[in-house]
Design an enzyme around this catalytic site. Structure first.
Site, short mmCIF file in Angstrom:
data_model
loop_
_atom_site.label_atom_id
_atom_site.label_comp_id
_atom_site.label_asym_id
_atom_site.label_seq_id
_atom_site.Cartn_x
_atom_site.Cartn_y
_atom_site.Cartn_z
N HIS A 59 0.83 -1.21 0.00
CA HIS A 59 0.00 0.00 0.00
C HIS A 59 0.87 1.26 0.00
O HIS A 59 1.12 1.85 1.05
CB HIS A 59 -0.88 -0.04 1.25
CG HIS A 59 -2.06 0.87 1.20
ND1 HIS A 59 -3.25 0.56 1.81
CD2 HIS A 59 -2.24 2.07 0.61
CE1 HIS A 59 -4.11 1.54 1.60
NE2 HIS A 59 -3.52 2.48 0.88
N HIS A 61 1.37 5.02 -1.83
CA HIS A 61 0.90 6.07 -2.74
C HIS A 61 2.14 6.77 -3.30
O HIS A 61 2.75 7.58 -2.63
CB HIS A 61 -0.02 7.05 -2.01
CG HIS A 61 -1.27 6.39 -1.51
ND1 HIS A 61 -2.36 6.15 -2.33
CD2 HIS A 61 -1.61 5.92 -0.29
CE1 HIS A 61 -3.30 5.55 -1.63
NE2 HIS A 61 -2.89 5.39 -0.38
N LEU A 62 2.47 6.40 -4.54
CA LEU A 62 3.69 6.96 -5.16
C LEU A 62 3.41 8.26 -5.90
O LEU A 62 4.33 8.92 -6.36
CB LEU A 62 4.33 5.92 -6.08
CG LEU A 62 5.03 4.77 -5.35
CD1 LEU A 62 5.52 3.70 -6.32
CD2 LEU A 62 6.21 5.28 -4.52
N ARG A 63 2.12 8.60 -6.02
CA ARG A 63 1.70 9.92 -6.53
C ARG A 63 1.94 10.18 -8.01
O ARG A 63 1.50 11.20 -8.52
CB ARG A 63 2.32 11.06 -5.72
CG ARG A 63 1.98 11.03 -4.24
CD ARG A 63 0.51 11.29 -3.99
NE ARG A 63 0.18 11.36 -2.57
CZ ARG A 63 -0.88 10.78 -2.01
NH1 ARG A 63 -1.73 10.08 -2.76
NH2 ARG A 63 -1.12 10.91 -0.73
N ASN A 93 -4.75 5.91 -6.92
CA ASN A 93 -5.40 7.23 -6.85
C ASN A 93 -4.46 8.34 -7.31
O ASN A 93 -4.12 9.25 -6.56
CB ASN A 93 -5.95 7.51 -5.45
CG ASN A 93 -4.89 7.42 -4.38
OD1 ASN A 93 -3.89 6.73 -4.53
ND2 ASN A 93 -5.11 8.13 -3.28
N HIS A 177 -10.89 -0.10 0.44
CA HIS A 177 -10.80 0.90 1.52
C HIS A 177 -12.17 0.91 2.18
O HIS A 177 -13.15 1.35 1.58
CB HIS A 177 -10.46 2.28 0.94
CG HIS A 177 -10.50 3.40 1.93
ND1 HIS A 177 -9.43 4.24 2.15
CD2 HIS A 177 -11.48 3.83 2.77
CE1 HIS A 177 -9.75 5.13 3.09
NE2 HIS A 177 -11.00 4.91 3.47
N HIS A 230 -5.84 -1.39 5.31
CA HIS A 230 -5.70 -0.59 6.55
C HIS A 230 -6.85 -0.72 7.55
O HIS A 230 -7.52 0.26 7.87
CB HIS A 230 -5.43 0.88 6.24
CG HIS A 230 -6.29 1.51 5.17
ND1 HIS A 230 -7.64 1.35 5.09
CD2 HIS A 230 -5.95 2.29 4.12
CE1 HIS A 230 -8.10 2.01 4.05
NE2 HIS A 230 -7.10 2.59 3.43
N ASP A 303 0.47 2.35 3.83
CA ASP A 303 -0.40 3.45 3.38
C ASP A 303 0.41 4.75 3.30
O ASP A 303 -0.08 5.83 3.64
CB ASP A 303 -1.64 3.61 4.27
CG ASP A 303 -2.70 4.50 3.64
OD1 ASP A 303 -2.53 4.90 2.46
OD2 ASP A 303 -3.70 4.80 4.31
N HIS A 307 2.37 14.16 1.09
CA HIS A 307 1.69 15.41 0.73
C HIS A 307 2.70 16.55 0.86
O HIS A 307 3.59 16.49 1.72
CB HIS A 307 0.50 15.68 1.65
CG HIS A 307 -0.65 14.75 1.43
ND1 HIS A 307 -1.43 14.80 0.30
CD2 HIS A 307 -1.14 13.74 2.18
CE1 HIS A 307 -2.34 13.86 0.37
NE2 HIS A 307 -2.21 13.19 1.49
#
Ligand SMILES: [Zn+2]
Lengths: 433, 323
Positions: A59, A61-63, A93, A177, A230, A303, A307
């Site tokens: 999990h 988030h590599l963006r 996402n 999720h 999660h 997760d 940001h």
């Protein structure tokens, strides 16, 4: 490829650990044993440390694409190897979402240029809008094994039911999720005493449990494979375990932050503690820790959600949700396990997540095999973890492009000393190579 | 963080001594108000900025009047109507204003916690919370307590200062309406509890959650049952969107069950104080006639806004030096 010998560590197997050296050549493990003759290979000191399969994050988030101000596949991969990972599952996402073959191919290609193996969790629905199914068949044919609309869940039960029915014969796993969106409307932290005191909207624990229960009921009906992302409540875990006892193919993960931080961390309104599902009450945090120590948790996944600093300088209710995980997950899991559970540590962070993502099989998406045993013939995706080194988290010294860690200033015990990806020493003595 | 020379962010963390410090100081400023020259030189040369990310003319004017009576220079920024949009970093906005060389910021913001965040962004600037989301409205809580003490002390023919916190001990305070979403309720509960009052809240199940009992208050859902118990009735403003059916079926139903009607007023003792933080929804939480009833101290609350805010600015910015 160069020859290396990992010298003087404790080799951690699936059920026991023993002293040994590991000889590596051509990206594979050549031999494991005591006092191996290096034959001129490069010596890598592993004294006092655990040698096991490098970690696999289910999990991350590599963006990329679309969010490279916060993280790139390159920077996320660097954070990964520093955290002891050899493989990451990139979450969908992004902008655009990972909902088509070209976008997924692009991410895989960027992953190949990074310092570790990047797999993909593609979207279940087009644009993650929860309406029309994404091309699950084409993506499965490409080798994608995990699908999720994460960021949010698939809210519509009919859509989720169809997705499960469609995915089952493809042999792929849907990852959900679990938070009922209506119950979470306007919510920014766990609903309870703290949200009431702070005047912040609540995301009740029932919103998660209701969705877990719903999806398990759907799974019982449709068959197929489901992974619950999660889980933050002890009751959610109980529901998943009971369903598996019935014979359902359900797996689940918990995050380090839900194991070590409770809702009171939000008390000073620092948006770095804002995350979905939210940090829960002390009761759930303690209960999840108990379950972890009892061997009842499948996997720990980060997760990891980078940001930009600007986005976290907003008021709590306006700031985006998510916090960093890759660089500290192993130490935090080690801490909750009690500091002397090497077999469990590698099971939670490597062996089981690799199997959930099917990354234990060499060749999926053109990647090497992860989460295997430390034996001759296996791909040399290895981590050397020092269980007793203590260190202090400094958000100014992260490999991630972002710095939204809630652990700044925290003293951790246990640190990644070396990380090897396909035999290459990506991290040596804690430093990125 | 102490109030003197510090910030005023929340009443949850303010001690009895600090509350009484504000009330006593405010009492001395009431006298200033009665003089012909209504100014004191306490904050001469100091710059106070009022930053209202959410419009509230009443509160802003009350603070600005208070700052001017202390001889401070006042910069007024109605950021709610300026180019600052939702999504701009709060830190950036504050940094721009800070460049003007400020001693204090009076901050109103729609987001809970904004004042605490700003106090972290600019630690050397004194931050006074003029209302943050659904969290706190500390000066309203203080002026409510000040008003209660003022009225009760007058009845005894003594000054408030002489009574300290004594008049609050065992005082029965009833808070009515939308407690869940009210920053005024949170500040009132904090200040009255700290001063030793007994507190009940009453409202529909959606707006007066039972979890409030953890704050040491009693939760009720029947106004008629608790009406006569109260020495002080604090009404809360209900926002009209709450009546859309999500929290209460309609404002009319809310009014029937939880409004202070003329009929209910008839059962209230003439000694009971009726309070409202304003602006009032006449006909919803309070009947037209009730707002002007002899028990109503609403106009006193408004008048006390200035001396209480003078006291807060004086204590935080000047640290009470040379008193
Ligand atoms: Zn998620």
């Amino acid at each position: 490829m160069s020859r290396r010998v990992l010298r003087g560590g404790i080799v951690v197997g699936p059920s026991t650990s023993q002293r040994g050296d590991v000889l590596i050549d051509e990206g594979r493990i050549m031999a494991v044993g005591e006092n191996l003759d290096s034959g001129g290979a490069e010596e890598v000191d592993c004294t006092g440390a655990w040698i096991g399969p490098a970690f696999v994050d289910l999990h991350t988030h590599l963006r990329e694409p679309g969010g490279d101000a916060a993280e790139t596949i390159t920077s996320g991969a660097r954070a990964g190897v520093v955290g002891g990972y050899s493989a990451l599952v990139a979450m969908p996402n992004t902008d655009p979402a990972l909902d088509s073959v070209p976008v997924v191919r692009d991410v895989l290609e960027r992953g190949r240029a990074s310092v570790l193996d990047v797999a993909v969790c593609a979207a279940i629905t087009v644009g993650r809008r929860g309406e029309r199914l994404a091309p699950l068949g084409d993506l499965a044919a490409l080798g994608v094994h995990l699908f999720s609309d994460d960021g949010t869940g698939v809210a519509n039960p009919q859509v989720m039911r169809r997705a499960l029915e469609y995915a089952r014969p493809l042999g792929v796993r849907l990852a959900q999720h679990c938070e009922d969106a209506d119950l979470c409307e306007g919510g920014v932290m766990n609903e309870g005493e703290w949200s009431l005191r702070l005047g912040l909207g609540g995301r009740p624990v029932a919103a998660e449990e209701i969705m877990v229960a719903r999806d398990l009921d759907l799974l019982r009906w449709t068959g197929g494979r489901l992974h619950l992302l999660h889980l933050s409540s002890a009751r959610s875990v109980s529901l998943a375990l009971a369903a598996r006892a019935e014979g359902l193919d359900v797996t689940f993960e918990v995050t380090p932050h839900h194991l070590v931080l409770d809702e009171s961390a939000c008390a000073d309104y620092d948006p770095v503690t804002k995350v979905h599902p939210p940090l829960r009450g002390r009761h759930d945090v303690d209960a999840l820790g108990e379950l972890l120590r009892d061997g009842r948790i499948d996997a720990v996944a980060t997760d990891h959600a980078p940001h930009t600093p600007e986005s976290k300088d907003r008021p709590f209710d306006e700031a985006p949700a998510g916090l960093l995980g890759l660089e500290h997950a192993a130490a935090l899991t080690h801490e909750v396990l009690g500091g002397d559970r090497p077999v469990d540590l590698f099971r939670l962070l490597s062996r089981t997540p690799a199997r959930i993502a099917r990354l234990h099989e060499r060749g999926l998406l053109g990647l090497s095999a992860h989460g295997g045993d430390v034996v001759a013939g296996e791909d040399a995706n290895l981590v050397v973890f020092d269980p007793s080194e203590t260190w202090i988290v400094d958000r100014a010294r992260l490999q991630s492009r972002a710095n939204n860690t809630p652990y700044h200033g925290r003293t951790l015990t246990g640190r990644v000393r070396h990380t090897l990806v396909r035999g290459e020493l990506r991290v040596r003595e804690g430093d990125l190579q | 963080m102490s109030l003197r020379g510090g910030h005023l962010l929340s009443l949850d963390t303010v001690s009895v001594e600090e509350i009484l410090d504000v009330l006593d100081t405010a009492e001395s400023f009431v006298e200033v108000h009665q003089r012909t020259i209504r100014k004191v030189p306490a904050l001469t040369g100091r710059v106070v900025a009022s930053l209202f990310f959410e419009e509230s003319t009443r509160t802003r004017l009350s603070f600005e009047t208070a700052a001017k009576r202390l001889s401070a220079d006042v910069i007024s920024l109605a950021v709610a109507s300026s180019s600052v949009k939702k999504g701009e970093s709060l830190r950036d906005t504050i940094a721009t204003v800070e460049a003007l060389g400020l001693d204090a910021v009076v901050l109103r913001h729609r987001s809970s916690g904004a004042a605490e965040q700003v106090a972290r962004f600019v630690p050397h600037v004194h931050v006074v919370n003029a209302g943050d989301g659904q969290h706190q409205h500390p000066t309203q809580g203080l002026l409510d307590a000040f008003t209660v003490r003022q009225v009760l002390a007058e009845r005894r023919g003594v000054t408030g200062r002489e009574t300290g916190a004594e008049l609050f001990r065992g005082l029965r305070v009833l808070i009515v309406g939308d407690v869940r979403h009210s920053r005024v309720a949170r500040s009132d509960i904090a200040v009255y509890r700290r001063l030793g009052a007994e507190i009940r809240v009453v409202g529909p199940g959606t707006l007066a959650p039972d979890a409030l009992a953890k704050w040491g208050v009693t939760v009720s859902h029947d106004l008629d049952e608790v009406l006569e118990w109260a020495d002080v009735i604090g009404l809360l403003r209900i926002q009209s969107e709450r009546g859309s059916g999500s929290f209460v079926p309609s404002l009319e139903e809310f009014s029937r069950h939880f409004g202070l009607s003329t009929e209910r007023l008839a059962r209230v003792s003439p000694d009971t104080l009726i309070m409202h933080p304003g602006p009032m929804n006449r006909g919803v939480e309070i009947d037209h006639a009730v707002a002007d009833a002899p028990q109503s101290v609403v106009t006193r609350q408004v008048a006390n806004g200035v001396p209480v805010r003078m006291a807060v600015l004086y204590l935080t910015v000047a640290g009470g030096e040379g008193r």
